[in-house]
Design a protein around this motif. Structure first.
Motif, mmCIF file in Angstrom:
data_model
loop_
_atom_site.group_PDB
_atom_site.id
_atom_site.type_symbol
_atom_site.label_atom_id
_atom_site.label_comp_id
_atom_site.label_asym_id
_atom_site.label_seq_id
_atom_site.Cartn_x
_atom_site.Cartn_y
_atom_site.Cartn_z
ATOM 1 N N ILE A 181 -14.718 37.119 -63.962
ATOM 2 C CA ILE A 181 -13.638 37.839 -64.647
ATOM 3 C C ILE A 181 -13.153 39.024 -63.820
ATOM 4 O O ILE A 181 -11.955 39.293 -63.749
ATOM 5 C CB ILE A 181 -14.105 38.291 -66.047
ATOM 6 N N ASN A 182 -14.077 39.709 -63.152
ATOM 7 C CA ASN A 182 -13.719 40.889 -62.353
ATOM 8 C C ASN A 182 -13.294 40.549 -60.928
ATOM 9 O O ASN A 182 -13.147 41.428 -60.092
ATOM 10 C CB ASN A 182 -14.876 41.889 -62.344
ATOM 11 N N LYS A 183 -13.118 39.257 -60.656
ATOM 12 C CA LYS A 183 -12.625 38.783 -59.356
ATOM 13 C C LYS A 183 -13.532 39.166 -58.183
ATOM 14 O O LYS A 183 -13.065 39.482 -57.097
ATOM 15 C CB LYS A 183 -11.204 39.293 -59.087
ATOM 16 N N ASP A 184 -14.846 39.134 -58.420
ATOM 17 C CA ASP A 184 -15.811 39.379 -57.353
ATOM 18 C C ASP A 184 -15.606 38.332 -56.257
ATOM 19 O O ASP A 184 -15.502 37.132 -56.536
ATOM 20 C CB ASP A 184 -17.234 39.281 -57.933
ATOM 21 N N LYS A 185 -15.557 38.769 -55.015
ATOM 22 C CA LYS A 185 -15.261 37.865 -53.893
ATOM 23 C C LYS A 185 -16.274 36.736 -53.774
ATOM 24 O O LYS A 185 -15.906 35.593 -53.508
ATOM 25 C CB LYS A 185 -15.177 38.651 -52.580
ATOM 26 N N GLN A 186 -17.564 37.047 -53.952
ATOM 27 C CA GLN A 186 -18.589 36.009 -53.847
ATOM 28 C C GLN A 186 -18.445 34.990 -54.980
ATOM 29 O O GLN A 186 -18.601 33.789 -54.765
ATOM 30 C CB GLN A 186 -19.981 36.624 -53.875
ATOM 31 N N ALA A 187 -18.144 35.474 -56.175
ATOM 32 C CA ALA A 187 -17.978 34.572 -57.318
ATOM 33 C C ALA A 187 -16.757 33.678 -57.121
ATOM 34 O O ALA A 187 -16.800 32.477 -57.427
ATOM 35 C CB ALA A 187 -17.855 35.368 -58.612
ATOM 36 N N ILE A 188 -15.690 34.238 -56.588
ATOM 37 C CA ILE A 188 -14.485 33.451 -56.320
ATOM 38 C C ILE A 188 -14.770 32.392 -55.259
ATOM 39 O O ILE A 188 -14.347 31.238 -55.385
ATOM 40 C CB ILE A 188 -13.314 34.369 -55.906
ATOM 41 N N ALA A 189 -15.512 32.766 -54.226
ATOM 42 C CA ALA A 189 -15.873 31.806 -53.175
ATOM 43 C C ALA A 189 -16.754 30.695 -53.745
ATOM 44 O O ALA A 189 -16.577 29.515 -53.411
ATOM 45 C CB ALA A 189 -16.587 32.522 -52.030
ATOM 46 N N LYS A 190 -17.691 31.060 -54.610
ATOM 47 C CA LYS A 190 -18.583 30.093 -55.243
ATOM 48 C C LYS A 190 -17.777 29.131 -56.130
ATOM 49 O O LYS A 190 -18.033 27.929 -56.146
ATOM 50 C CB LYS A 190 -19.622 30.844 -56.076
ATOM 51 N N ALA A 191 -16.807 29.669 -56.848
ATOM 52 C CA ALA A 191 -15.949 28.845 -57.708
ATOM 53 C C ALA A 191 -15.135 27.866 -56.869
ATOM 54 O O ALA A 191 -14.998 26.689 -57.231
ATOM 55 C CB ALA A 191 -15.033 29.733 -58.544
ATOM 56 N N ALA A 192 -14.597 28.337 -55.760
ATOM 57 C CA ALA A 192 -13.811 27.468 -54.872
ATOM 58 C C ALA A 192 -14.694 26.368 -54.277
ATOM 59 O O ALA A 192 -14.275 25.203 -54.180
ATOM 60 C CB ALA A 192 -13.172 28.292 -53.768
#
Length: 152
Positions: free
Chosen positions: A84-95
């Motif tokens: 939700i907070n657009k953490d870079k690692q989380a976004i990379a993991k989602a991708a």
């Protein structure tokens, strides 16, 4: 006095709205999945967007897409907040997760259309090469779902 002000500061109340993912039910059903075009990514179950409550802060909709495929009930609260907070690692993991699922689907489509493999043969190959503990019946249902959704 700054400490006391912070301790007794009134928390901003964010208006709540009906969850746009589950439409206020607290769980996502097959109709929701079809409406959000996530047939190959989600299964019916508890709603991760509203955490099963049926309501979300109105501000959440501007922070994360209702159809964010990675935001599922399997994610921890910590991972959910990161997404939700657009953490870079989380976004990379989602991708990375989306790419993995898309690759898996592409492999099944290729096997079925170009290699003319049967559903059962595809399932058997994936069971041998893939992670252990996958239920064959569940895998066959998923392969059939891919064929149906992709209109093969």
């Amino acid at each position: 006095m700054g400490i006391f002000n912070n301790l007794f500061k009134k928390k901003e109340i964010t208006p709540k709205i009906e969850c746009p993912r589950c439409l206020g039910k607290g769980h996502v059903n097959e109709a929701d999945i079809i409406r959000l075009d996530k047939e190959l990514y989600w299964a019916p179950g508890d709603c991760a967007y509203c955490k099963k409550t049926g309501e979300v802060d109105a501000s959440l909709v501007s922070k994360i897409a209702v159809d964010e495929m990675y935001l599922t009930i399997e994610r921890t609260d910590r991972e959910r907040k990161k997404i939700i907070n657009k953490d870079k690692q989380a976004i990379a993991k989602a991708a990375e997760y989306k790419e993995l699922i898309d690759s898996f689907v592409d492999h099944i489509v290729l096997s079925y259309t170009e290699k003319k493999a049967s559903i059962d043969d595809i399932a058997e190959t994936l069971l041998v090469k893939g992670p252990k503990g996958i239920d064959k019946g569940e895998l066959v249902r998923y392969i059939k779902k891919i064929i149906e959704v992709k209109q093969l």
